[in-house]
Enzyme design. Structure first.
Site, short mmCIF file in Angstrom:
data_model
loop_
_atom_site.label_atom_id
_atom_site.label_comp_id
_atom_site.label_asym_id
_atom_site.label_seq_id
_atom_site.Cartn_x
_atom_site.Cartn_y
_atom_site.Cartn_z
CG ASP A 110 19.34 -8.33 -21.40
OD1 ASP A 110 20.34 -8.99 -21.74
OD2 ASP A 110 18.93 -7.35 -22.05
CE LYS B 178 0.67 -12.97 -21.23
NZ LYS B 178 0.59 -13.31 -19.79
CG ASP C 135 2.85 -13.52 -17.33
OD1 ASP C 135 3.03 -14.67 -17.78
OD2 ASP C 135 1.72 -13.03 -17.18
CG ASP D 38 16.41 -8.43 -26.14
OD1 ASP D 38 17.41 -8.46 -25.40
OD2 ASP D 38 16.15 -7.47 -26.87
CE1 TYR E 67 12.51 -6.85 -30.00
CE2 TYR E 67 14.55 -8.10 -29.98
CZ TYR E 67 13.57 -7.40 -29.30
OH TYR E 67 13.63 -7.25 -27.94
#
Length: 352
Positions: free
Chosen positions: A246, A186, A218, A242, A136
């Site tokens: 959520d 990851k 994942d 993020d 970001y």
């Protein structure tokens, strides 16, 4: 106890007002509130979504209670003037690199979760998300691909120092829960994640009381849904955090119940400086109608008392009052009820 109150746009002023009323009812010693403009309302009044006077107020206080930003009338502005830039600017200027987002299903609301009730009631996780690094905030741009088509690019990176400081927050947070931290990355694909994993492992050496595990993002997404009870604290980067936060909030059943804290290293007279806000947006479609659920903002105020002012007993009082109101059937439209914003706020105060 100096608190900057930044209501923002849409339903922000409505839900923030109820949280302030709860704080005032507690009779906290030396409580002083300072109001400031952020977001779309700040742009309309000052020409900037984050005016200098608002930053000055925030810097002079011990904590920030934030509402929400977002105004459809500002969607056509250039990106730097849009309301959402206010929260990004506050994080940057105030050094808020750690986001704490708890997600748990309240007793009696299991049926609102998309998960099976027997799974939903085991969800009680704190997600610690790094907030100022990662893709970001990395370099980004657009260029021509080899075939002449448009190609967008974004750079993901983390240095050891950034990972070390967010890991310390996760370990410290875990001590107030069950001393378990699962670091999500990851590392099987990304070099950034390999540095992340190696650094977290090294940092854990100074925290032998913490049980540390690692999981690919994942798999973590699947496990949050299928077996949430295995998680105490989830530590992860900006992008993955993020998404996973959520996901966890959706599993709870309503974002109208979820608070959050954004914190840094700045110490105050009472604790650590932080910005506290509900995770929901400005909901312009119901703004001014008294329909918004203020519980997430009220719970954010409880997090503020705990983390920035060291007032654990008062934080628990607020959280217990919210739980009792829910148990008594006090529910907004997001929970299938018909109680309004002020009615919910009054119900929580009655239970204090």
């Amino acid at each position: 106890m100096k608190i900057a109150v930044l209501p923002g746009d849409g339903i922000g002023p409505e839900v923030t007002r109820e949280a302030v009323r709860v704080l005032e009812m507690l009779g906290l010693p030396g409580l002083t509130l300072f109001d400031g403009d952020v977001g779309g309302i700040a742009y309309k009044r000052h020409g900037q979504p984050l005016p200098e006077e608002t930053l000055t107020i925030a810097h002079a206080c011990d904590a920030v209670l934030f509402g929400a930003v977002g105004d459809p009338e500002c969607d056509g502005l250039e990106r730097k003037l849009r309301p959402e830039q206010a929260i990004l600017g506050l994080r940057k200027h105030l050094g808020l690199f750690a986001n704490l987002r708890p997600a748990r299903v309240f007793a009696g609301l299991e049926h609102l979760s998309p998960l099976k009730p027997e799974i939903a009631r085991t969800l009680d996780v704190m997600i610690v998300r790094e907030l100022t690094g990662d893709i970001y905030f990395g370099d980004k741009g657009e260029r021509a691909a080899s075939d002449g088509s448009r190609e967008g690019w974004d750079m993901m990176s983390y240095c050891e120092t950034e990972v070390q400081r967010i890991a310390r927050v996760a370990f410290r947070t875990a001590r107030s829960r069950d001393c378990r931290v699962c670091s999500v990355d990851k590392a099987n694909v990304l070099e950034t994640s390999q540095v992340w994993r190696d650094t977290v492992k090294a940092a854990a050496g100074s925290h032998p009381d913490i049980e540390l595990s690692h999981m690919y993002v994942d798999n973590a997404a699947m496990q949050i849904i299928s077996n949430p009870a295995q998680f105490g604290v989830i530590l992860t980067g900006n992008l993955f955090g993020d998404i996973l936060s959520d996901l966890a909030s959706a599993a709870v059943g309503s974002i109208g119940l979820l608070p959050s804290a954004s914190m840094g290293d700045r110490a105050t007279e009472f604790g650590r400086f932080g910005l506290y806000e509900p995770i929901h947006g400005s909901a312009p479609d119901i703004a001014g109608q008294g329909k918004a659920n203020p519980m997430a903002t009220i719970l954010s105020a409880a997090m503020m008392l705990r983390h920035s002012f060291g007032r654990e007993a008062d934080a628990v009082r607020i959280e217990t009052a919210v739980e009792r109101a829910l148990a008594d059937g006090i529910r907004g439209g997001d929970l299938g009820g018909d109680h309004g914003t002020e009615e919910i706020g009054a119900a929580v105060r009655e239970r204090l």
